[in-house]
Design a protein around this motif. Structure first.
Motif, PDB file in Angstrom:
ATOM      1  N   THR A 111      -4.498  17.152  31.845  1.00 40.08           N
ATOM      2  CA  THR A 111      -4.039  15.789  32.085  1.00 40.08           C
ATOM      3  C   THR A 111      -4.173  15.001  30.794  1.00 40.08           C
ATOM      4  OG1 THR A 111      -4.628  15.790  34.432  1.00 40.08           O
ATOM      5  CG2 THR A 111      -4.461  13.650  33.363  1.00 40.08           C
ATOM      6  N   VAL A 112      -3.125  14.248  30.471  1.00 41.99           N
ATOM      7  CA  VAL A 112      -3.140  13.398  29.282  1.00 41.99           C
ATOM      8  C   VAL A 112      -3.592  12.001  29.708  1.00 41.99           C
ATOM      9  CG1 VAL A 112      -1.776  12.404  27.422  1.00 41.99           C
ATOM     10  CG2 VAL A 112      -1.294  14.733  28.201  1.00 41.99           C
ATOM     11  N   TRP A 113      -4.645  11.520  29.042  1.00 38.16           N
ATOM     12  CA  TRP A 113      -5.221  10.209  29.355  1.00 38.16           C
ATOM     13  C   TRP A 113      -4.921   9.242  28.219  1.00 38.16           C
ATOM     14  CZ3 TRP A 113      -8.085   9.331  33.905  1.00 38.16           C
ATOM     15  CH2 TRP A 113      -8.312  10.472  34.680  1.00 38.16           C
ATOM     16  N   TRP A 114      -4.810   7.939  28.563  1.00 35.91           N
ATOM     17  CA  TRP A 114      -4.341   6.961  27.573  1.00 35.91           C
ATOM     18  C   TRP A 114      -5.075   5.633  27.718  1.00 35.91           C
ATOM     19  CZ3 TRP A 114      -1.948   6.319  23.185  1.00 35.91           C
ATOM     20  CH2 TRP A 114      -1.346   5.105  22.852  1.00 35.91           C
ATOM     21  N   PHE A 115      -5.459   5.087  26.553  1.00 35.06           N
ATOM     22  CA  PHE A 115      -5.997   3.730  26.476  1.00 35.06           C
ATOM     23  C   PHE A 115      -5.173   2.967  25.448  1.00 35.06           C
ATOM     24  CE2 PHE A 115      -8.547   0.429  24.525  1.00 35.06           C
ATOM     25  CZ  PHE A 115      -9.111  -0.219  25.616  1.00 35.06           C
ATOM     26  N   PRO A 116      -4.543   1.832  25.837  1.00 33.96           N
ATOM     27  CA  PRO A 116      -3.669   1.116  24.905  1.00 33.96           C
ATOM     28  C   PRO A 116      -4.410   0.054  24.101  1.00 33.96           C
ATOM     29  CG  PRO A 116      -3.463   0.136  27.056  1.00 33.96           C
ATOM     30  CD  PRO A 116      -4.492   1.237  27.191  1.00 33.96           C
ATOM     31  N   HIS A 117      -3.960  -0.155  22.885  1.00 37.85           N
ATOM     32  CA  HIS A 117      -4.365  -1.329  22.118  1.00 37.85           C
ATOM     33  C   HIS A 117      -3.204  -2.312  22.147  1.00 37.85           C
ATOM     34  CE1 HIS A 117      -8.168   0.049  20.694  1.00 37.85           C
ATOM     35  NE2 HIS A 117      -7.688   1.062  19.987  1.00 37.85           N
ATOM     36  N   TYR A 118      -3.518  -3.573  22.372  1.00 38.29           N
ATOM     37  CA  TYR A 118      -2.451  -4.583  22.392  1.00 38.29           C
ATOM     38  C   TYR A 118      -1.931  -4.796  20.972  1.00 38.29           C
ATOM     39  CZ  TYR A 118       0.042  -8.938  23.116  1.00 38.29           C
ATOM     40  OH  TYR A 118       1.012  -9.898  23.155  1.00 38.29           O
ATOM     41  N   GLN A 119      -0.628  -4.607  20.793  1.00 39.52           N
ATOM     42  CA  GLN A 119      -0.004  -4.718  19.477  1.00 39.52           C
ATOM     43  C   GLN A 119       0.898  -5.947  19.420  1.00 39.52           C
ATOM     44  OE1 GLN A 119      -0.321  -2.035  16.785  1.00 39.52           O
ATOM     45  NE2 GLN A 119      -2.135  -2.119  18.096  1.00 39.52           N
ATOM     46  N   ASN A 120       0.715  -6.789  18.445  1.00 44.99           N
ATOM     47  CA  ASN A 120       1.563  -7.965  18.278  1.00 44.99           C
ATOM     48  C   ASN A 120       2.807  -7.578  17.471  1.00 44.99           C
ATOM     49  OD1 ASN A 120       2.503 -10.569  18.320  1.00 44.99           O
ATOM     50  ND2 ASN A 120       1.209 -11.257  16.614  1.00 44.99           N
ATOM     51  N   ASN A 121       3.684  -6.792  18.144  1.00 45.62           N
ATOM     52  CA  ASN A 121       4.913  -6.351  17.481  1.00 45.62           C
ATOM     53  C   ASN A 121       6.119  -6.908  18.228  1.00 45.62           C
ATOM     54  OD1 ASN A 121       5.103  -4.780  19.806  1.00 45.62           O
ATOM     55  ND2 ASN A 121       4.221  -2.963  18.793  1.00 45.62           N
ATOM     56  N   LEU A 122       7.308  -6.454  17.844  1.00 47.93           N
ATOM     57  CA  LEU A 122       8.534  -6.984  18.440  1.00 47.93           C
ATOM     58  C   LEU A 122       8.577  -6.734  19.941  1.00 47.93           C
ATOM     59  CD1 LEU A 122      11.291  -8.313  18.146  1.00 47.93           C
ATOM     60  CD2 LEU A 122      12.256  -6.075  17.593  1.00 47.93           C
ATOM     61  N   LEU A 123       8.194  -5.516  20.364  1.00 45.93           N
ATOM     62  CA  LEU A 123       8.250  -5.191  21.787  1.00 45.93           C
ATOM     63  C   LEU A 123       7.286  -6.054  22.595  1.00 45.93           C
ATOM     64  CD1 LEU A 123       8.535  -1.290  21.737  1.00 45.93           C
ATOM     65  CD2 LEU A 123      10.308  -2.945  22.339  1.00 45.93           C
ATOM     66  N   SER A 124       6.079  -6.232  22.060  1.00 52.10           N
ATOM     67  CA  SER A 124       5.102  -7.044  22.786  1.00 52.10           C
ATOM     68  C   SER A 124       5.508  -8.510  22.794  1.00 52.10           C
ATOM     69  CB  SER A 124       3.708  -6.890  22.171  1.00 52.10           C
ATOM     70  OG  SER A 124       3.666  -7.423  20.862  1.00 52.10           O
ATOM     71  N   GLN A 125       6.166  -8.961  21.717  1.00 54.24           N
ATOM     72  CA  GLN A 125       6.633 -10.348  21.687  1.00 54.24           C
ATOM     73  C   GLN A 125       7.731 -10.577  22.722  1.00 54.24           C
ATOM     74  OE1 GLN A 125       7.735 -11.166  17.617  1.00 54.24           O
ATOM     75  NE2 GLN A 125       5.670 -10.752  16.865  1.00 54.24           N
ATOM     76  N   ILE A 126       8.621  -9.586  22.888  1.00 53.44           N
ATOM     77  CA  ILE A 126       9.657  -9.676  23.922  1.00 53.44           C
ATOM     78  C   ILE A 126       9.003  -9.725  25.303  1.00 53.44           C
ATOM     79  CG2 ILE A 126      11.559  -8.441  25.032  1.00 53.44           C
ATOM     80  CD1 ILE A 126      12.314  -7.383  22.246  1.00 53.44           C
ATOM     81  N   SER A 127       8.018  -8.843  25.500  1.00 61.41           N
ATOM     82  CA  SER A 127       7.309  -8.806  26.782  1.00 61.41           C
ATOM     83  C   SER A 127       6.587 -10.121  27.047  1.00 61.41           C
ATOM     84  CB  SER A 127       6.313  -7.645  26.790  1.00 61.41           C
ATOM     85  OG  SER A 127       5.606  -7.599  27.992  1.00 61.41           O
ATOM     86  N   ASP A 128       5.914 -10.666  26.023  1.00 58.54           N
ATOM     87  CA  ASP A 128       5.203 -11.936  26.173  1.00 58.54           C
ATOM     88  C   ASP A 128       6.167 -13.067  26.500  1.00 58.54           C
ATOM     89  OD1 ASP A 128       2.863 -10.655  25.625  1.00 58.54           O
ATOM     90  OD2 ASP A 128       2.703 -11.338  23.552  1.00 58.54           O
ATOM     91  N   PHE A 129       7.359 -13.035  25.886  1.00 53.48           N
ATOM     92  CA  PHE A 129       8.365 -14.071  26.152  1.00 53.48           C
ATOM     93  C   PHE A 129       8.808 -14.010  27.612  1.00 53.48           C
ATOM     94  CE2 PHE A 129      12.773 -15.453  26.534  1.00 53.48           C
ATOM     95  CZ  PHE A 129      12.700 -16.730  25.978  1.00 53.48           C
ATOM     96  N   GLU A 130       9.041 -12.787  28.107  1.00 51.96           N
ATOM     97  CA  GLU A 130       9.463 -12.632  29.501  1.00 51.96           C
ATOM     98  C   GLU A 130       8.384 -13.125  30.451  1.00 51.96           C
ATOM     99  OE1 GLU A 130      10.377  -8.459  29.591  1.00 51.96           O
ATOM    100  OE2 GLU A 130      12.531  -8.845  29.468  1.00 51.96           O
ATOM    101  N   ILE A 131       7.132 -12.786  30.143  1.00 50.29           N
ATOM    102  CA  ILE A 131       6.026 -13.199  31.004  1.00 50.29           C
ATOM    103  C   ILE A 131       5.876 -14.714  31.004  1.00 50.29           C
ATOM    104  CG2 ILE A 131       3.502 -13.138  31.214  1.00 50.29           C
ATOM    105  CD1 ILE A 131       3.650 -10.206  30.304  1.00 50.29           C
TER     106      ILE A 131
END
Length: 691
Positions: free
Chosen positions: A139-159
């Protein structure tokens, strides 16, 4: 204890790390000495040591590629296990790799340590075949770091600029397995244009608990179509979880996941959490007050969203001329209506499900309650999921003096609604009908087919031979026209002794508001004063009646009674009539034909007898009937029904022109005027704007 990088390959600390790894190679997998050297030289080997003895308690070895950190080894010395050594190493790695996208690792399923990685806030995202001889799954396990990049900025705008809602695992499975209509409605195009549906990281954990590999795979396929709510702050998440555990004791893994979903939703900035879990729903006020998170069922969320889009739809509407209001059901009052209108022999959850499934599709269902002075009287649902049929799954009335009148009115309204929307039929599927309501339904010319009551309604002027063709042209497979027509024919045949005129007349009434071209039926133009038109059927007359307030809500009647002089005795029944609203000198309103009805019965008798007989129908008080009778011993009362308001009022000049053309006579509306069927159809066609 202290944590430090092991980057000197000649040191004793490096040697201890290699020895510990070799000792545990059976579970970690064999790693060559040269690989240890490479990771140490790249500052990717971390050790944790006892401060006094410098004894190695454990180490963590990782690599970096494609902007991601991958844990290769996490190994704890046998004598130092169960001391949270692994947690300290993982936290150190998290805090020192925040510049990367996140951290992942692979772990064999048969080790049975999923709960360890879950406790470190890793989530299982996929499975793959291992490199061992047996190819055991990892099983592949994952922990994310919040990245202030273009994708996260788009996501933040939508939220920040859209309505953000999180669905829990049960709602997710509802959608995947197509098992609950109210959850499936969350996929509606109109809803997705107004809100964004997210999942939280916890859904990966719940998917990983699925009983079979097939279930895991199908869930992960659907999961790919959803956005995961950003996980911005692990410290805030842990603080919220700690607070929630004090209020909500954990009794199972599902309870733990529920709190994780909610905590992730709060940290991620969601506005709504959507669930069918009654335990969570019952604590909605707590989450709203403390965290400003709205906990809704799918149907409640959809209704809430629809309320904000269509504000006027949910405002109470006063039924014309009465103190009776109609109001749309909304998210805040569902339970109340369920309790009030539940039948004694009915299971509450089944009735509740009908209501919630209907609320989930506001573009297809209309839920209306009727009340008088805040006292509930009736509850109905219109189902418009079929393009050619109006269904009524709920048709309920509480016991009161208006029950029968109101039910007649709403049945008539359903016919008018179906006709206006160009639907060809109505089907009442309500299974808990009272006996007196069934009588009303029969009277409204619905027929019983199987477990439902059906009515075909056509509009326009049609030749008898084309009726079946017209029905078939507009019908869809959801409605069995043949069975319904057979039932109509049975009713007309068994009641009218094979009289062809009455057979055709009854077919027209059963298929109303159709007008059969060949039906030669007595037809009249009947004059009515504006004030009586206002009270009987016309909400648009030029003069408002202020003489008296009706004792009963008579505008609700499908049928009504009209009094006039007994002479001349020209009227017959049954008959079609056109209502000529006479000239109003006070407002300079010109005379016009505004509506069409049927005369059902005619009575000529002493005024007091007729007044007593029809008091429950008419809007007249005794003084009005007395004035109508004048000094005569008799007065006429005729019962009329199924009134249709014309789309286009026919002016006096047009009436005169048409009658002169078709009948070569002048029109004088002082008393009822009999006209030819041809003239009636021409006027009806003009008033209803038919081609």
């Amino acid at each position: 204890m202290q944590i430090e990088k092991i980057n000197n390959i000649t040191s004793e600390k490096f040697k201890k790390a290699v020895e510990l790894g070799d000792r545990n190679s059976a579970t970690l997998g064999f790693l060559p000495y040269q690989a240890f050297e490479k990771y140490a030289s790249d500052n990717q080997l971390i050790g944790i040591f006892e401060e006094e003895s410098d004894d190695l308690m454990g180490y963590l070895l990782f690599r970096i590629s494609f902007n991601r950190v991958t844990i290769v080894h996490c190994c704890i010395n046998e004598v130092h296990r169960k001391k949270n050594i692994a947690l300290k190493l993982i936290d150190y790695l998290k805090n020192n790799t925040k510049q990367f996208e996140g951290i992942k690792l692979s772990c064999r399923n048969d080790y049975g340590i999923d709960k360890v990685w879950e406790s470190f806030n890793f989530v299982p995202v996929k499975e793959k075949k291992g490199r061992s001889k047996l190819g055991l799954p990892l099983t592949v396990w994952w922990f994310p770091h919040y990245q202030n990049n273009l994708l996260s900025q788009i996501s933040d705008f939508e939220i920040s600029n859209k309505i953000v809602a999180v669905i829990d695992m049960n709602v997710f499975l509802d959608i995947k397995d197509k098992r609950e209509d109210e959850s499936l409605a969350l996929n509606s195009d109109w809803l997705l244009s107004e809100a964004i549906l997210f999942v939280t990281r916890e859904i990966n954990v719940e998917i990983n608990r699925s009983k079979t590999q097939k279930q895991k795979e199908s869930s992960r396929q659907l999961l790919a179509h959803y956005n995961e709510l950003p996980f911005r702050d692990e410290v805030e998440y842990k603080n919220i979880i700690a607070d929630l555990k004090l209020v909500f004791p954990l009794k199972s893994q599902n309870d733990k996941s529920d709190l994780n979903h909610i905590a992730y939703s709060i940290v991620g900035g969601a506005h709504f959490f959507i669930t069918r879990d009654q335990e969570i729903l019952s604590k909605g006020d707590y989450f709203k007050i403390k965290y400003d998170l709205n906990i809704y069922r799918p149907s409640d969320f959809i209704t809430h969203l629809d309320e904000n889009i269509q504000v006027t739809k949910y405002q109470p509407q006063r039924l014309v001329g009465t103190n009776i209001n109609s109001k749309s059901v909304n998210a805040s009052n569902i339970s109340h209506f369920t309790n009030v209108f539940l039948k004694p022999t009915e299971k509450k959850h089944q009735f509740d499900k009908i209501i919630r499934n209907s609320l989930s599709l506001p573009n297809d269902f209309e839920l209306i309650t009727i009340s008088k002075d805040d006292l509930l009287l009736a509850f109905i649902i219109f189902d418009r999921t079929s393009s050619s049929e109006l269904k009524i799954p709920v048709f309920r009335f509480l016991k009161n003096e208006l029950k029968i009148t109101l039910s007649k009115h709403l049945l008539f309204k359903s016919i008018l609604t179906s006709t206006k929307e160009d639907r060809i039929s109505i089907e009442i599927t309500e299974q808990c009908l009272d006996d007196d309501i069934i009588d009303v339904i029969r009277e409204a010319r619905f027929v019983n087919v199987g477990n439902s009551w059906r009515k075909i309604n056509l509009k326009g002027i049609i030749e008898e031979k084309n009726i079946l063709t017209e029905i078939s042209k507009k019908n869809d497979i959801s409605f069995n026209t043949k069975d319904t027509l057979n039932e109509i024919l049975k009713e007309t045949d068994c009641n009218i002794d094979d009289d062809q005129f009455l057979i055709n007349y009854n077919i027209e009434r059963h298929l109303s508001p159709i007008k059969i071209k060949e039906l030669e039926i007595p037809t009249y133009i009947v004059a009515i004063q504006p004030q009586w038109a206002e009270q009987l059927f016309d909400d648009k007359s030029d003069e408002k009646l202020a003489l008296f307030e009706p004792e009963y809500e008579l505008l609700l009647n499908r049928e009504n009674v009209y009094y006039r002089s007994a002479f001349p005795k020209i009227l017959k029944s049954p008959a079609r009539i056109l209502w000529y609203i006479s000239e109003n000198k006070a407002t300079r309103g010109k005379g016009r034909i505004n509506a069409s009805s049927y005369i059902d019965e005619i009575f000529i008798d002493e005024p007091k007898k007729l007044y007593k007989q029809f008091k429950q129908l008419g809007i007249y008080e005794w003084k009005h009937i007395s004035e109508t009778a004048k000094n005569n011993n008799e007065v006429m009362a005729f019962v009329f029904s199924d009134t249709e308001m014309f789309k286009n009022s026919i002016s006096l000049s047009k009436i005169k022109t048409l009658i002169k053309k078709l009948e070569n006579k002048n029109f004088m509306a002082l008393s009822p005027v009999e006209i030819k069927t041809e003239t009636y159809l021409a006027l009806y066609k003009l008033g209803m704007e038919l081609k």
